[in-house]
Scaffold this motif. Structure first.
Motif, PDB file in Angstrom:
ATOM      1  N   ARG A 185       0.843  -1.195   0.000  1.00  0.00           N
ATOM      2  CA  ARG A 185       0.000   0.000   0.000  1.00  0.00           C
ATOM      3  C   ARG A 185       0.874   1.238   0.000  1.00  0.00           C
ATOM      4  O   ARG A 185       1.989   1.221   0.511  1.00  0.00           O
ATOM      5  CB  ARG A 185      -0.899   0.010   1.246  1.00  0.00           C
ATOM      6  CG  ARG A 185      -1.933  -1.083   1.189  1.00  0.00           C
ATOM      7  CD  ARG A 185      -2.642  -1.195   2.509  1.00  0.00           C
ATOM      8  NE  ARG A 185      -3.739  -0.235   2.575  1.00  0.00           N
ATOM      9  CZ  ARG A 185      -4.492  -0.083   3.652  1.00  0.00           C
ATOM     10  NH1 ARG A 185      -4.252  -0.775   4.738  1.00  0.00           N
ATOM     11  NH2 ARG A 185      -5.497   0.763   3.654  1.00  0.00           N
ATOM     12  N   LEU A 186       0.350   2.325  -0.569  1.00  0.00           N
ATOM     13  CA  LEU A 186       1.151   3.539  -0.749  1.00  0.00           C
ATOM     14  C   LEU A 186       0.568   4.708   0.032  1.00  0.00           C
ATOM     15  O   LEU A 186      -0.633   4.754   0.308  1.00  0.00           O
ATOM     16  CB  LEU A 186       1.184   3.913  -2.239  1.00  0.00           C
ATOM     17  CG  LEU A 186       1.661   2.820  -3.192  1.00  0.00           C
ATOM     18  CD1 LEU A 186       1.568   3.302  -4.632  1.00  0.00           C
ATOM     19  CD2 LEU A 186       3.092   2.412  -2.862  1.00  0.00           C
ATOM     20  N   PHE A 236      -3.106  -0.469  -7.628  1.00  0.00           N
ATOM     21  CA  PHE A 236      -2.347   0.086  -6.503  1.00  0.00           C
ATOM     22  C   PHE A 236      -3.294   0.475  -5.363  1.00  0.00           C
ATOM     23  O   PHE A 236      -4.319   1.103  -5.609  1.00  0.00           O
ATOM     24  CB  PHE A 236      -1.545   1.307  -6.958  1.00  0.00           C
ATOM     25  CG  PHE A 236      -0.385   0.968  -7.855  1.00  0.00           C
ATOM     26  CD1 PHE A 236       0.888   0.803  -7.329  1.00  0.00           C
ATOM     27  CD2 PHE A 236      -0.554   0.813  -9.234  1.00  0.00           C
ATOM     28  CE1 PHE A 236       1.971   0.502  -8.153  1.00  0.00           C
ATOM     29  CE2 PHE A 236       0.518   0.507 -10.063  1.00  0.00           C
ATOM     30  CZ  PHE A 236       1.776   0.350  -9.517  1.00  0.00           C
ATOM     31  N   GLN A 237      -2.917   0.095  -4.145  1.00  0.00           N
ATOM     32  CA  GLN A 237      -3.732   0.405  -2.970  1.00  0.00           C
ATOM     33  C   GLN A 237      -3.057   1.524  -2.165  1.00  0.00           C
ATOM     34  O   GLN A 237      -1.832   1.565  -2.081  1.00  0.00           O
ATOM     35  CB  GLN A 237      -3.847  -0.832  -2.061  1.00  0.00           C
ATOM     36  CG  GLN A 237      -4.470  -2.042  -2.733  1.00  0.00           C
ATOM     37  CD  GLN A 237      -5.936  -1.805  -3.076  1.00  0.00           C
ATOM     38  OE1 GLN A 237      -6.672  -1.295  -2.251  1.00  0.00           O
ATOM     39  NE2 GLN A 237      -6.321  -2.142  -4.294  1.00  0.00           N
ATOM     40  N   SER A 272      -1.909   9.003   9.227  1.00  0.00           N
ATOM     41  CA  SER A 272      -2.057   8.334  10.534  1.00  0.00           C
ATOM     42  C   SER A 272      -2.125   6.820  10.324  1.00  0.00           C
ATOM     43  O   SER A 272      -1.502   6.066  11.083  1.00  0.00           O
ATOM     44  CB  SER A 272      -3.313   8.765  11.266  1.00  0.00           C
ATOM     45  OG  SER A 272      -3.594  10.067  11.030  1.00  0.00           O
ATOM     46  N   GLU A 273      -2.864   6.378   9.316  1.00  0.00           N
ATOM     47  CA  GLU A 273      -2.956   4.934   9.083  1.00  0.00           C
ATOM     48  C   GLU A 273      -1.594   4.382   8.652  1.00  0.00           C
ATOM     49  O   GLU A 273      -1.175   3.312   9.083  1.00  0.00           O
ATOM     50  CB  GLU A 273      -4.021   4.617   8.016  1.00  0.00           C
ATOM     51  CG  GLU A 273      -4.335   3.125   7.989  1.00  0.00           C
ATOM     52  CD  GLU A 273      -5.093   2.662   6.753  1.00  0.00           C
ATOM     53  OE1 GLU A 273      -5.190   3.405   5.755  1.00  0.00           O
ATOM     54  OE2 GLU A 273      -5.551   1.503   6.786  1.00  0.00           O
ATOM     55  N   PHE A 274      -0.872   5.157   7.825  1.00  0.00           N
ATOM     56  CA  PHE A 274       0.468   4.749   7.379  1.00  0.00           C
ATOM     57  C   PHE A 274       1.392   4.590   8.580  1.00  0.00           C
ATOM     58  O   PHE A 274       2.098   3.590   8.723  1.00  0.00           O
ATOM     59  CB  PHE A 274       1.009   5.803   6.398  1.00  0.00           C
ATOM     60  CG  PHE A 274       2.475   5.662   6.071  1.00  0.00           C
ATOM     61  CD1 PHE A 274       2.931   4.606   5.292  1.00  0.00           C
ATOM     62  CD2 PHE A 274       3.400   6.597   6.525  1.00  0.00           C
ATOM     63  CE1 PHE A 274       4.289   4.486   4.987  1.00  0.00           C
ATOM     64  CE2 PHE A 274       4.749   6.477   6.231  1.00  0.00           C
ATOM     65  CZ  PHE A 274       5.196   5.414   5.456  1.00  0.00           C
ATOM     66  N   MET A 275       1.353   5.577   9.508  1.00  0.00           N
ATOM     67  CA  MET A 275       2.225   5.538  10.680  1.00  0.00           C
ATOM     68  C   MET A 275       1.860   4.366  11.590  1.00  0.00           C
ATOM     69  O   MET A 275       2.724   3.711  12.158  1.00  0.00           O
ATOM     70  CB  MET A 275       2.136   6.854  11.472  1.00  0.00           C
ATOM     71  CG  MET A 275       2.880   8.021  10.855  1.00  0.00           C
ATOM     72  SD  MET A 275       4.621   7.691  10.534  1.00  0.00           S
ATOM     73  CE  MET A 275       5.237   7.395  12.173  1.00  0.00           C
ATOM     74  N   LEU A 276       0.586   4.097  11.686  1.00  0.00           N
ATOM     75  CA  LEU A 276       0.101   3.023  12.559  1.00  0.00           C
ATOM     76  C   LEU A 276       0.486   1.649  12.006  1.00  0.00           C
ATOM     77  O   LEU A 276       0.941   0.771  12.731  1.00  0.00           O
ATOM     78  CB  LEU A 276      -1.434   3.140  12.652  1.00  0.00           C
ATOM     79  CG  LEU A 276      -2.111   2.419  13.791  1.00  0.00           C
ATOM     80  CD1 LEU A 276      -1.757   3.117  15.108  1.00  0.00           C
ATOM     81  CD2 LEU A 276      -3.645   2.459  13.588  1.00  0.00           C
ATOM     82  N   LYS A 277       0.361   1.472  10.691  1.00  0.00           N
ATOM     83  CA  LYS A 277       0.498   0.131  10.116  1.00  0.00           C
ATOM     84  C   LYS A 277       1.835  -0.153   9.437  1.00  0.00           C
ATOM     85  O   LYS A 277       2.222  -1.301   9.304  1.00  0.00           O
ATOM     86  CB  LYS A 277      -0.616  -0.110   9.095  1.00  0.00           C
ATOM     87  CG  LYS A 277      -1.988  -0.054   9.741  1.00  0.00           C
ATOM     88  CD  LYS A 277      -3.057  -0.563   8.819  1.00  0.00           C
ATOM     89  CE  LYS A 277      -4.376  -0.676   9.569  1.00  0.00           C
ATOM     90  NZ  LYS A 277      -5.530  -0.513   8.695  1.00  0.00           N
ATOM     91  N   ALA A 278       2.540   0.888   8.955  1.00  0.00           N
ATOM     92  CA  ALA A 278       3.687   0.572   8.095  1.00  0.00           C
ATOM     93  C   ALA A 278       5.002   1.231   8.474  1.00  0.00           C
ATOM     94  O   ALA A 278       6.045   0.856   7.940  1.00  0.00           O
ATOM     95  CB  ALA A 278       3.338   0.954   6.652  1.00  0.00           C
ATOM     96  N   ARG A 328       7.963  10.248   7.757  1.00  0.00           N
ATOM     97  CA  ARG A 328       8.690  10.438   6.496  1.00  0.00           C
ATOM     98  C   ARG A 328       8.656  11.918   6.118  1.00  0.00           C
ATOM     99  O   ARG A 328       7.678  12.606   6.410  1.00  0.00           O
ATOM    100  CB  ARG A 328       8.041   9.641   5.363  1.00  0.00           C
ATOM    101  CG  ARG A 328       7.988   8.144   5.606  1.00  0.00           C
ATOM    102  CD  ARG A 328       9.395   7.598   5.751  1.00  0.00           C
ATOM    103  NE  ARG A 328       9.454   6.147   5.618  1.00  0.00           N
ATOM    104  CZ  ARG A 328       9.461   5.288   6.626  1.00  0.00           C
ATOM    105  NH1 ARG A 328       9.403   5.715   7.869  1.00  0.00           N
ATOM    106  NH2 ARG A 328       9.559   3.996   6.409  1.00  0.00           N
ATOM    107  N   SER A 329       9.730  12.351   5.450  1.00  0.00           N
ATOM    108  CA  SER A 329       9.734  13.692   4.900  1.00  0.00           C
ATOM    109  C   SER A 329       9.055  13.631   3.535  1.00  0.00           C
ATOM    110  O   SER A 329       9.423  12.813   2.693  1.00  0.00           O
ATOM    111  CB  SER A 329      11.179  14.161   4.724  1.00  0.00           C
ATOM    112  OG  SER A 329      11.298  14.948   3.569  1.00  0.00           O
TER     113      SER A 329
END
Ligand SMILES: NC(=O)c1ccc[n+]([C@@H]2O[C@H](COP(=O)([O-])OP(=O)(O)OC[C@H]3O[C@@H](n4cnc5c(N)ncnc54)[C@H](OP(=O)(O)O)[C@@H]3O)[C@@H](O)[C@H]2O)c1
Length: 289
Positions: free
Chosen positions: A179-180, A237-238, A244-250, A255-256
């Motif tokens: 996921r992106l 592509f997902q 927040s979801e990116f930080m929680l899951k991946a 990231r900058s």
């Protein structure tokens, strides 16, 4: 003759390819062969070989990504903040001008009016602003260490990509991640980056900081749409819902994502390809090794 530090790395290999293509003699130093992190040893080597210029492509990036820097803080700090200072010391002692590969990851977002960050803008993703990854903080410190030094270029690279499928290539990363994260960035075609930075030396443009990104900005969705249009990868592509979801899951560390203004380089007479065009070209020439 040119000295190349970190020539074994992802960026360093692109410098080796450039110098070989141009037929310019160079010495690729590896720490295992000569500990260039020791200023006395580096100064001695510089005095013996008398290179006309030194390129520092050495640093600590974290593998497979910057999250690793959170676990290896001492290596990260040494490679990105202490080492540039030691190279500066050796180059000053031996009278050798040089260039340092820095990063645009010391910024987040864009200027208040939406335009890209310029060389004179203070980093806003650093230990001083207390919002950054350890990697970004260490790169901003590296620039602080070099502030006010003569005879050095600071070249800011940002999210390198090219036409060769590789785990270090941004385009490959986008194709391989499950996921992106949607974000807006200025990015650098790796071979244009090394050519542009070396041109700074060849053309003897004034020393100082240069943002070395392809003019313009792209969103992750822009890049995905170019990938799909090219036929190189047509998967569905997902995306994460939001950061927040990116930080929680991946991710372990923020990231900058940022927009940069590379017009200082253009004004110095060094032109890079517009970013969408550069991505299209890379995808047209896509090569699996
Ligand atoms: N790749 C990116 O996405 C990116 C983006 C922006 C900026 N940069 C900057 O570009 C430079 C090169 O990055 P890269 O992606 O080419 O890195 P890399 O593939 O990991 O190569 C870095 C090289 O640096 C040398 N080195 C010296 N001190 C080191 C230390 N303490 N820890 C690890 N390696 C050390 C190593 O060479 P020897 O041991 O052979 O001497 C290594 O091969 C770094 O300063 C990085 O911050 C990279």
């Amino acid at each position: 003759m040119i000295y190349l530090l970190g020539g074994s790395g992802y960026v360093g290999q692109a410098y080796q390819a450039l110098l070989n293509r141009k037929g310019i003699p160079f010495r690729n130093l590896r720490r295992s062969e000569l500990d260039y992190t020791d200023p006395a040893r580096l100064t001695e080597a510089l005095r013996n070989d008398r290179p006309e210029f030194l390129i520092n492509a050495a640093g600590y990036t974290g593998k497979p990504n910057v999250d690793a820097c959170e676990l290896h803080k001492a290596d990260c700090l040494f490679g990105n903040a202490v080492l540039p200072g030691r190279i500066a010391e050796a180059c000053a002692a031996a009278g050798v001008p040089w260039g340092h590969v820095s990063s645009g990851c010391i910024y987040t977002g864009a200027r208040a009016d939406g335009s890209g960050f310029r060389e004179e803008d203070p980093p806003n993703f650093s230990f001083r602003t207390n919002n950054c990854s350890f990697y970004s903080g260490s790169k901003a410190l590296g620039e602080e260490v070099l502030a006010g030094q003569d005879n050095v270029y600071i070249w800011r690279l940002r999210i390198p990509f090219d036409h060769v499928d590789s785990p270090r290539n941004y385009l490959t990363k986008l194709m391989r991640y499950d996921r992106l994260l949607e974000a807006t960035n200025s990015i650098s075609q790796l071979h244009e980056f090394v050519a542009a930075t070396f041109a700074c030396w060849e053309k003897r443009v004034p020393f100082g900081i240069y943002n070395v990104t392809n003019p313009g900005e792209v969103t992750t969705r822009d890049v995905v749409s170019l990938i799909q249009k090219s036929g190189v990868c047509t998967k569905d592509f997902q995306f994460f819902q939001d950061e927040s979801e990116f930080m929680l899951k991946a991710a372990k560390t923020p990231r900058s994502n940022c927009v940069m203004d590379s017009s200082k380089l253009t004004r110095a007479g060094i032109q890079m390809t517009e970013v969408h065009e550069a991505i299209e070209q890379a995808l047209q020439e896509w090569t699996k090794v």
